[in-house]
Design a protein around this motif. Sequence first.
Motif, short mmCIF file in Angstrom:
data_model
loop_
_atom_site.label_atom_id
_atom_site.label_comp_id
_atom_site.label_asym_id
_atom_site.label_seq_id
_atom_site.Cartn_x
_atom_site.Cartn_y
_atom_site.Cartn_z
N ALA A 112 0.86 -1.19 0.00
CA ALA A 112 0.00 0.00 0.00
C ALA A 112 0.89 1.23 0.00
N ARG A 113 0.50 2.23 -0.78
CA ARG A 113 1.26 3.48 -0.84
C ARG A 113 0.72 4.42 0.24
N LEU A 114 1.36 4.41 1.36
CA LEU A 114 0.96 5.23 2.50
C LEU A 114 2.00 6.31 2.74
N ARG A 115 1.61 7.31 3.51
CA ARG A 115 2.54 8.37 3.88
C ARG A 115 2.16 8.90 5.26
N PRO A 116 3.08 9.54 5.95
CA PRO A 116 2.75 10.16 7.23
C PRO A 116 1.64 11.19 7.08
N GLY A 117 0.82 11.30 8.11
CA GLY A 117 -0.30 12.22 8.09
C GLY A 117 -1.62 11.53 7.81
N MET A 118 -1.59 10.30 7.32
CA MET A 118 -2.81 9.54 7.10
C MET A 118 -3.15 8.75 8.36
N THR A 119 -4.43 8.40 8.50
CA THR A 119 -4.87 7.58 9.63
C THR A 119 -4.97 6.13 9.19
N LEU A 120 -4.41 5.23 10.00
CA LEU A 120 -4.45 3.80 9.70
C LEU A 120 -5.53 3.17 10.56
N GLY A 121 -6.75 3.20 10.06
CA GLY A 121 -7.86 2.63 10.80
C GLY A 121 -8.00 3.25 12.17
N THR A 122 -8.05 2.39 13.19
CA THR A 122 -8.15 2.86 14.57
C THR A 122 -6.81 2.83 15.29
N LEU A 123 -5.74 2.62 14.54
CA LEU A 123 -4.42 2.49 15.17
C LEU A 123 -3.75 3.83 15.41
N GLY A 124 -4.22 4.92 14.80
CA GLY A 124 -3.61 6.22 14.99
C GLY A 124 -3.15 6.83 13.68
N VAL A 125 -2.41 7.93 13.81
CA VAL A 125 -1.92 8.68 12.66
C VAL A 125 -0.53 8.17 12.30
N ILE A 126 -0.33 7.92 11.01
CA ILE A 126 0.95 7.37 10.54
C ILE A 126 2.04 8.42 10.67
N ARG A 127 3.22 7.98 11.15
CA ARG A 127 4.37 8.89 11.17
C ARG A 127 5.58 8.31 10.44
N LEU A 128 5.58 7.02 10.12
CA LEU A 128 6.70 6.42 9.39
C LEU A 128 6.19 5.19 8.65
N VAL A 129 6.61 5.05 7.38
CA VAL A 129 6.21 3.91 6.56
C VAL A 129 7.48 3.32 5.94
N THR A 130 7.68 2.00 6.13
CA THR A 130 8.83 1.32 5.55
C THR A 130 8.34 0.10 4.79
N ALA A 131 8.69 0.03 3.52
CA ALA A 131 8.39 -1.14 2.69
C ALA A 131 9.73 -1.78 2.31
N ARG A 132 9.80 -3.11 2.43
CA ARG A 132 11.05 -3.80 2.10
C ARG A 132 10.71 -5.14 1.45
N GLY A 133 11.69 -5.67 0.79
CA GLY A 133 11.48 -6.97 0.16
C GLY A 133 12.80 -7.63 -0.18
N GLN A 134 12.72 -8.93 -0.38
CA GLN A 134 13.87 -9.73 -0.80
C GLN A 134 13.37 -10.72 -1.83
N GLY A 135 13.93 -10.60 -3.03
CA GLY A 135 13.37 -11.38 -4.12
C GLY A 135 11.98 -10.86 -4.44
N HIS A 136 10.98 -11.76 -4.38
CA HIS A 136 9.61 -11.34 -4.65
C HIS A 136 8.76 -11.33 -3.38
N THR A 137 9.40 -11.30 -2.23
CA THR A 137 8.65 -11.14 -0.99
C THR A 137 8.43 -9.66 -0.72
N HIS A 138 7.43 -9.37 0.09
CA HIS A 138 7.12 -7.97 0.40
C HIS A 138 6.64 -7.87 1.84
N THR A 139 7.17 -6.87 2.54
CA THR A 139 6.75 -6.58 3.91
C THR A 139 6.54 -5.08 4.05
N LEU A 140 5.39 -4.72 4.57
CA LEU A 140 5.08 -3.31 4.82
C LEU A 140 5.01 -3.10 6.33
N GLU A 141 5.83 -2.17 6.82
CA GLU A 141 5.87 -1.87 8.25
C GLU A 141 5.44 -0.42 8.45
#
Length: 747
Positions: free
Chosen positions: A709-738
């Motif tokens: 998902a293309r997220l950025r700080p300033g958006m709200t992530l459901g009921t979890l709060g306001v986003i302040r950091l987004v990190t996407a990483r992968g190895q090969g064809h795996t994908h993890t969004l933190e």
Amino acid sequence: MPFILTRRRSRLLTLTLRAQTRETERVTLTLRASAAPGTYRVTLVLHAQTAPDPARIYTLVLHAQTTGGASDPPLRSEVLYGQPPITTVTRLTLNGVLLDGISWQHTRHEMYVEAEFTVRGIVRPARGDVMSVEVQQRLPRQGPTTTTYEAVPADGDYQIARTPDGGYRTTFRGRTTQDQDLQNTRLPELIPWVANPSRQIESPNYRSVTRQVAPVRAILGLAFTEAGQNLSGLDVLQGEYWEETRREFTTRDRSPTDVYGDTYGRLNVRLILRESTQNTWLMLPPGVADNVFQLRPEFLTALSEQAESSRTPVRVTLQAGDLFTQVEDYLEEVVSTEALPDVVGEDGQPQKLEIRDRNAARFEVSRDAVVTGFVDRDGRRTATLTRKRAGRVVQVVEVITGLIELTEPVTPDDVLERARTTLLSSPYWQGQLIQLQQKRALNVVFSITETTFKYLPGTEDSQAVAESLTTRTAYTYTYTTVPQGAQGIPAELAALVPGAIQGDLLGRESTRMRNVWSPQGGWLRERITVESRVGELGQTGLDDPGTAPPPVALTVEEYTTTETYKPTGGGYWIYTRTRIGPQKLPVRDMDTGEIAKTERRIGVLEHSEELTENAPPTLRDEVPDVDAQATSTSGGATEGSISGLPWPRVTYLRDPQIAVAENPDGPAPEIAVTLDAVREQDRAGTLVGLLNLDYQPRVIRTVQTPQAARLRPGMTLGTLGVIRLVTARGQGHTHTLEVETVEIRRE
């Protein structure tokens, strides 16, 4: 308690079990299934789900175990998953060229984006080459999706290493530079009066000033424009501005980041890079988001939570701009209590307030009053009267009196006549002195000057004079003048000039002045002054001065002076002055060449135009249209207007404005912030509450998911709060969004 199926009823048996626990409890559910050998095959299928709350994690552990004798056929245990797997394909490109990726990471901070690629082969990226990540996924119960993360320019640095299989591996990084542009740009002076202060403020004799202002949001927008950036978002300082000599600011040789830090940054308003490709920025106050996004909770693979309560200060203090109050607004209290406060002038410099004439001070604070006084100088008395009505001066009268000595004019014939009269009336006259010249002293009125004022309708400014009329009455005195009692003098002044008499009327002169004010800006656009003067006197009986009547005015001459102001920009004005009136010119006899007589002509006596920095008087109130000004009436000021007569300059009290938010249980020390651009105490109270909100207890959560998902700080992530950091990483064809979020716990 076991559940025993005694006989076959169907091929499928469904058992539904529900369990409700607290967050800190753990539930263990054990299911066992068995069948007689050679009868039924037992297949155990488990479906597990939780309530739709991504904050709760359900861990399902399956243990499969079979029992039986050695002669029994082997039984196969299998787990049937309820969801098909997520398929992911990742594409790494550099300037659109596909790379053979090994691993990658894309991090979205509030003010910049950075990325790091590790790829197979030798790659030498140049500075500014575009690094891009594209993730294609197929999610359960959803069609294929493509997520493209924000492109990042390469910084030009790279590392090439040899791999064990004999190949090469290249690692390089990139970072957006918009925040660096904001930090490195040196600004010119954007505050207008720093380079061009108001001329009225520099004048030592000003009565009122139209100070220049600079809106905070507008100046900040200009600063971002200088760096090639655009700013938007919620403006918590809407309507606030810096003001000349009161709330000063400067931008020279500073950066846009500095300007932001001294304004919105002091209120902890977050500055977020909204879109790097468009150089757009977003301002978000504490606890506010501009968009909402919901990750699918069934794909969350990790959740951590951290509470922060020790950062709340015991007190948050916001010092706003000083409050300036005109001393005249409550001068009545100052006059009555004789307490003189410390004040400042229009230029912001300290002024000394003195009350040396208490009557004049009382007159100033009264709305309807009359003040009188006199001055004796060089044998003459000047008595004045000033009348206020509805808070403004409507009449000023000045009377000048003094003693004069009149001497009887005597001719030689008068001397002989008086000698004969004396001898006839006194036959025994033995040469006593004969008083040939009679003298007498009189207390007389030399002149009476009266000025009346009319004001623009609907205004409170004491400068808003629409028309004034000044009448000067002059008198002449000879030995034959028949004295008259004082006439036309207000009763309040008559007591100050006792015994003064009026003589022969020499003439009345008048000056009528009309002002035309510009509705655009309130400055004086035109002033027309018409003066009526005595041009020539006449007298009869000059052959016998003793009986000659007093001289009278034969002609009255009018002079008209027109003054206009036109703004040309840059603080300059075109000032035009034209004077029209009569002029006496000699007439020469063309036959004899001699001056035969004089003639009067009407024409332009004087005309001049100049470009000047001296601005005309400017009103503080809204000015009606020019046609409406022609129907102005006197008075009409509302409650609170002042005349300002006794004081040489407008003075103000300067009081600090401080707003405080208390946190009695706060463990952290007090925080104090200064923001001069805020004008009002109520606004400061609202802003200190907003600032205090950012220091309240909060919860920081970090979630992980394979969903792209293309997220950025300033958006709200459901009921979890306001986003302040987004990190996407992968190895090969795996994908993890933190994603890291912040939730402020509001009491």
